[in-house]
Motif scaffolding. Structure first.
Motif, mmCIF file in Angstrom:
data_model
loop_
_atom_site.group_PDB
_atom_site.id
_atom_site.type_symbol
_atom_site.label_atom_id
_atom_site.label_comp_id
_atom_site.label_asym_id
_atom_site.label_seq_id
_atom_site.Cartn_x
_atom_site.Cartn_y
_atom_site.Cartn_z
ATOM 1 N N SER A 64 0.848 -1.198 0.000
ATOM 2 C CA SER A 64 0.000 0.000 0.000
ATOM 3 C C SER A 64 0.880 1.244 0.000
ATOM 4 N N ILE A 65 0.754 2.035 -1.052
ATOM 5 C CA ILE A 65 1.504 3.278 -1.183
ATOM 6 C C ILE A 65 0.525 4.404 -1.463
ATOM 7 N N ARG A 66 0.435 5.332 -0.513
ATOM 8 C CA ARG A 66 -0.466 6.477 -0.637
ATOM 9 C C ARG A 66 -1.902 6.033 -0.922
ATOM 10 N N GLY A 67 -2.304 4.973 -0.240
ATOM 11 C CA GLY A 67 -3.666 4.481 -0.382
ATOM 12 C C GLY A 67 -3.902 3.607 -1.581
ATOM 13 N N GLU A 68 -2.888 3.409 -2.398
ATOM 14 C CA GLU A 68 -3.030 2.573 -3.593
ATOM 15 C C GLU A 68 -2.346 1.237 -3.368
ATOM 16 N N SER A 69 -2.994 0.135 -3.752
ATOM 17 C CA SER A 69 -2.452 -1.200 -3.591
ATOM 18 C C SER A 69 -1.616 -1.574 -4.816
ATOM 19 N N ILE A 70 -0.325 -1.749 -4.608
ATOM 20 C CA ILE A 70 0.607 -2.030 -5.700
ATOM 21 C C ILE A 70 1.023 -3.501 -5.637
ATOM 22 N N ALA A 140 15.330 -2.379 6.626
ATOM 23 C CA ALA A 140 13.907 -2.602 6.341
ATOM 24 C C ALA A 140 13.636 -4.100 6.279
ATOM 25 N N PRO A 141 13.712 -4.792 7.419
ATOM 26 C CA PRO A 141 13.622 -6.257 7.427
ATOM 27 C C PRO A 141 12.284 -6.815 6.977
ATOM 28 N N ASN A 142 11.222 -6.014 7.010
ATOM 29 C CA ASN A 142 9.900 -6.505 6.622
ATOM 30 C C ASN A 142 9.495 -6.083 5.215
ATOM 31 N N SER A 143 10.411 -5.474 4.500
ATOM 32 C CA SER A 143 10.097 -5.032 3.148
ATOM 33 C C SER A 143 9.916 -6.225 2.208
ATOM 34 N N ILE A 144 8.929 -6.135 1.335
ATOM 35 C CA ILE A 144 8.721 -7.192 0.340
ATOM 36 C C ILE A 144 9.238 -6.761 -1.033
ATOM 37 N N LEU A 145 9.911 -5.618 -1.077
ATOM 38 C CA LEU A 145 10.466 -5.136 -2.333
ATOM 39 C C LEU A 145 11.746 -5.885 -2.664
ATOM 40 N N PRO A 146 11.865 -6.441 -3.860
ATOM 41 C CA PRO A 146 13.086 -7.158 -4.233
ATOM 42 C C PRO A 146 14.260 -6.206 -4.395
ATOM 43 N N THR A 147 15.430 -6.627 -3.968
ATOM 44 C CA THR A 147 16.644 -5.846 -4.169
ATOM 45 C C THR A 147 17.574 -6.624 -5.095
ATOM 46 N N SER A 201 16.042 8.995 1.610
ATOM 47 C CA SER A 201 15.156 7.854 1.341
ATOM 48 C C SER A 201 14.534 7.274 2.606
ATOM 49 N N VAL A 202 14.924 7.776 3.765
ATOM 50 C CA VAL A 202 14.384 7.255 5.025
ATOM 51 C C VAL A 202 12.866 7.432 5.046
ATOM 52 N N GLY A 203 12.175 6.326 5.305
ATOM 53 C CA GLY A 203 10.717 6.372 5.361
ATOM 54 C C GLY A 203 10.041 6.131 4.034
ATOM 55 N N ALA A 204 10.836 6.021 2.958
ATOM 56 C CA ALA A 204 10.235 5.775 1.642
ATOM 57 C C ALA A 204 9.829 4.317 1.522
ATOM 58 N N HIS A 205 8.722 4.060 0.849
ATOM 59 C CA HIS A 205 8.234 2.686 0.670
ATOM 60 C C HIS A 205 8.282 2.248 -0.787
ATOM 61 N N ALA A 206 8.483 3.184 -1.693
ATOM 62 C CA ALA A 206 8.503 2.845 -3.114
ATOM 63 C C ALA A 206 9.887 2.335 -3.508
ATOM 64 N N PRO A 207 9.970 1.532 -4.589
ATOM 65 C CA PRO A 207 11.267 1.042 -5.040
ATOM 66 C C PRO A 207 12.197 2.194 -5.365
ATOM 67 N N GLY A 208 13.476 2.024 -5.112
ATOM 68 C CA GLY A 208 14.447 3.079 -5.384
ATOM 69 C C GLY A 208 15.849 2.534 -5.270
ATOM 70 N N VAL A 209 16.810 3.447 -5.079
ATOM 71 C CA VAL A 209 18.208 3.063 -4.967
ATOM 72 C C VAL A 209 18.489 2.549 -3.560
ATOM 73 N N ALA A 210 19.220 1.432 -3.476
ATOM 74 C CA ALA A 210 19.547 0.833 -2.168
ATOM 75 C C ALA A 210 20.816 1.486 -1.628
ATOM 76 N N TYR A 211 20.674 2.715 -1.153
ATOM 77 C CA TYR A 211 21.841 3.463 -0.691
ATOM 78 C C TYR A 211 22.544 2.776 0.471
ATOM 79 N N MET A 212 21.762 2.162 1.358
ATOM 80 C CA MET A 212 22.386 1.522 2.515
ATOM 81 C C MET A 212 23.244 0.340 2.082
ATOM 82 N N ALA A 213 22.842 -0.345 1.030
ATOM 83 C CA ALA A 213 23.665 -1.434 0.488
ATOM 84 C C ALA A 213 24.984 -0.877 -0.034
ATOM 85 N N HIS A 214 24.932 0.269 -0.697
ATOM 86 C CA HIS A 214 26.149 0.900 -1.212
ATOM 87 C C HIS A 214 27.093 1.231 -0.060
#
Length: 238
Positions: A64-70, A140-147, A201-214
């Protein structure tokens, strides 16, 4: 525009065949992705929720992002699912993603392979990639976004480069001009970009750059190279 395009490798003595092997493998997997679609990516990407819970998500999940189910496509992965920490570093999300990563690998990787040797460089690269993925998962241990992506492993290479070759000249495309800058300047700017990117990017839920991995991968390269720089000194003439 601030884009590294090359470095001074005139004193390199070993042919960097591991770098080219990694390049070829990444490109091969990329074309597999193009041929097999999103489900193939979902199978071998590292999903934070799967790693932190030891569960393989096999059906489409919804975010759920901004009320929309993705819908977030999921598919059965390797067993154990922790293998995706390795497979994900050979996968990419777009043409620009893989081109940028492979360019950095070619520019900076050959010097580190030359210094460490072929096998040790490969082990170092893989460890940096796994730790980088874990660093992202911890945030973000509960994220379901693929990295996906080789960025974390390559960031490890950059961290090593900063310690082992801080003054080496790196050619950079700066707007419409090519300039030569010392590596510590180029990589220092890169680190600042990652730090500010992570803060933004802190608090963002949409896919993006994995800065912490970098940042995680870079830290591995920095720390490891700090301890091995005397054990693997530059050879004569370097």
């Amino acid at each position: 525009m601030f884009v590294p395009i090359g470095d001074d490798n005139t004193r390199r003595q070993r042919f960097p065949f591991v770098v080219y092997l990694l390049l070829a493998l990444n490109c091969y997997v990329w074309f597999l992705e193009l041929g097999h679609g999103e489900e193939f990516l979902a199978m071998y990407a590292a999903v934070p929720f799967e790693i932190s819970h030891g569960i393989d998500l096999v059906t489409t999940q919804y975010l759920s992002i901004r009320g929309e189910s993705i819908p977030i496509v999921q598919a059965p992965g390797p067993s154990p699912i922790y293998l995706t920490l390795v497979t994900s570093m050979f996968m990419h999300a777009s043409w620009m993603h893989i081109i940028g990563n492979m360019a950095y690998l070619l520019i900076f990787g050959d010097q580190i392979e030359d210094r460490l040797g072929h096998f040790k460089f490969l082990v170092f690269y893989l460890i940096a990639g796994v730790v980088a993925a874990l660093a992202q998962i911890v945030t973000a241990p509960n994220s379901i976004l693929p990295t996906v992506g080789a960025s974390g492993a390559i960031a490890g290479v950059l961290g090593a480069y900063l310690i082992l070759y801080p003054g080496n000249a790196v050619r950079v495309l700066l707007f419409n001009t090519i300039v030569a800058l010392p590596a510590y300047t180029v990589l220092g700017i890169w680190v600042l970009m990652q730090v500010f990117g992570q803060l933004g990017s802190v608090g963002a839920h949409a896919p993006g750059v994995a800065y912490m991995a970098h940042l995680g991968g870079f830290a591995v390269g920095f720390v490891v190279s700090w301890f091995v720089r005397e054990r693997y000194p530059r050879r004569a003439g370097r």
